[in-house]
Design a protein around this motif. Sequence first.
Motif, PDB file in Angstrom:
ATOM      1  N   LEU A  63       0.846  -1.192   0.000  1.00  0.00           N
ATOM      2  CA  LEU A  63       0.000   0.000   0.000  1.00  0.00           C
ATOM      3  C   LEU A  63       0.880   1.240   0.000  1.00  0.00           C
ATOM      4  CD1 LEU A  63      -2.552  -1.086   2.740  1.00  0.00           C
ATOM      5  CD2 LEU A  63      -2.880  -1.141   0.270  1.00  0.00           C
ATOM      6  N   PRO A  64       0.754   2.096  -1.012  1.00  0.00           N
ATOM      7  CA  PRO A  64       1.553   3.326  -1.037  1.00  0.00           C
ATOM      8  C   PRO A  64       1.114   4.275   0.072  1.00  0.00           C
ATOM      9  CG  PRO A  64      -0.054   3.357  -2.805  1.00  0.00           C
ATOM     10  CD  PRO A  64      -0.154   2.004  -2.157  1.00  0.00           C
ATOM     11  N   ILE A  65       2.079   5.037   0.587  1.00  0.00           N
ATOM     12  CA  ILE A  65       1.811   6.040   1.607  1.00  0.00           C
ATOM     13  C   ILE A  65       2.050   7.403   0.981  1.00  0.00           C
ATOM     14  CG2 ILE A  65       2.416   6.902   3.901  1.00  0.00           C
ATOM     15  CD1 ILE A  65       3.750   4.157   4.403  1.00  0.00           C
ATOM     16  N   SER A  66       1.101   8.304   1.105  1.00  0.00           N
ATOM     17  CA  SER A  66       1.296   9.668   0.611  1.00  0.00           C
ATOM     18  C   SER A  66       2.498  10.274   1.320  1.00  0.00           C
ATOM     19  CB  SER A  66       0.067  10.535   0.892  1.00  0.00           C
ATOM     20  OG  SER A  66      -1.029  10.081   0.154  1.00  0.00           O
ATOM     21  N   ARG A  67       3.324  10.996   0.564  1.00  0.00           N
ATOM     22  CA  ARG A  67       4.530  11.592   1.151  1.00  0.00           C
ATOM     23  C   ARG A  67       4.229  12.454   2.369  1.00  0.00           C
ATOM     24  NH1 ARG A  67       7.186  14.120  -3.889  1.00  0.00           N
ATOM     25  NH2 ARG A  67       5.687  12.923  -5.066  1.00  0.00           N
ATOM     26  N   ASP A  68       3.118  13.173   2.333  1.00  0.00           N
ATOM     27  CA  ASP A  68       2.784  14.046   3.463  1.00  0.00           C
ATOM     28  C   ASP A  68       2.239  13.276   4.668  1.00  0.00           C
ATOM     29  OD1 ASP A  68       0.520  13.496   1.908  1.00  0.00           O
ATOM     30  OD2 ASP A  68      -0.476  15.341   2.488  1.00  0.00           O
ATOM     31  N   GLN A  69       2.023  11.970   4.546  1.00  0.00           N
ATOM     32  CA  GLN A  69       1.496  11.157   5.647  1.00  0.00           C
ATOM     33  C   GLN A  69       2.578  10.341   6.360  1.00  0.00           C
ATOM     34  OE1 GLN A  69      -1.468  11.607   6.664  1.00  0.00           O
ATOM     35  NE2 GLN A  69      -2.263  12.714   4.916  1.00  0.00           N
ATOM     36  N   VAL A  70       3.752  10.206   5.761  1.00  0.00           N
ATOM     37  CA  VAL A  70       4.792   9.325   6.302  1.00  0.00           C
ATOM     38  C   VAL A  70       5.234   9.756   7.697  1.00  0.00           C
ATOM     39  CG1 VAL A  70       7.138   8.456   5.981  1.00  0.00           C
ATOM     40  CG2 VAL A  70       5.599   8.608   4.031  1.00  0.00           C
ATOM     41  N   ARG A  71       5.541  11.019   7.888  1.00  0.00           N
ATOM     42  CA  ARG A  71       6.038  11.498   9.187  1.00  0.00           C
ATOM     43  C   ARG A  71       5.023  11.221  10.303  1.00  0.00           C
ATOM     44  NH1 ARG A  71       8.261  17.082   8.824  1.00  0.00           N
ATOM     45  NH2 ARG A  71      10.145  15.958   8.312  1.00  0.00           N
ATOM     46  N   GLU A  72       3.753  11.552  10.071  1.00  0.00           N
ATOM     47  CA  GLU A  72       2.730  11.325  11.099  1.00  0.00           C
ATOM     48  C   GLU A  72       2.526   9.834  11.350  1.00  0.00           C
ATOM     49  OE1 GLU A  72      -0.270  11.920  13.973  1.00  0.00           O
ATOM     50  OE2 GLU A  72       1.383  13.157  13.242  1.00  0.00           O
ATOM     51  N   LEU A  73       2.564   9.027  10.303  1.00  0.00           N
ATOM     52  CA  LEU A  73       2.416   7.580  10.470  1.00  0.00           C
ATOM     53  C   LEU A  73       3.549   7.032  11.337  1.00  0.00           C
ATOM     54  CD1 LEU A  73       0.976   4.938   9.844  1.00  0.00           C
ATOM     55  CD2 LEU A  73       2.293   4.817   7.720  1.00  0.00           C
TER      56      LEU A  73
END
Length: 79
Positions: A63-73
């Motif tokens: 599942l791809p992760i949006s670049r702007d979501q990686v840090r919060e994840l």
Amino acid sequence: MHTIFGKQYNDGTPLGEYETRLEGEQFYRIHKTSLVHLKYVDSIFPWTGNGFALRVRGEDTVLPISRDQVRELRRRLSI
């Protein structure tokens, strides 16, 4: 089509509605089309250029992760 917890659904319900219903239940929106249950995230890894993806425990699907979501994840997973 939405992906929630590694399973695909096509019922016409906006993903934002699922996101609202599942708020506080350890679900996180990793992409405009995907929600995952944080308890079942198996791994996060580099994928295609400078992007990231994840695998859900017990599933082969990437599942791809949006670049702007990686840090919060990563923060939510304490990694």
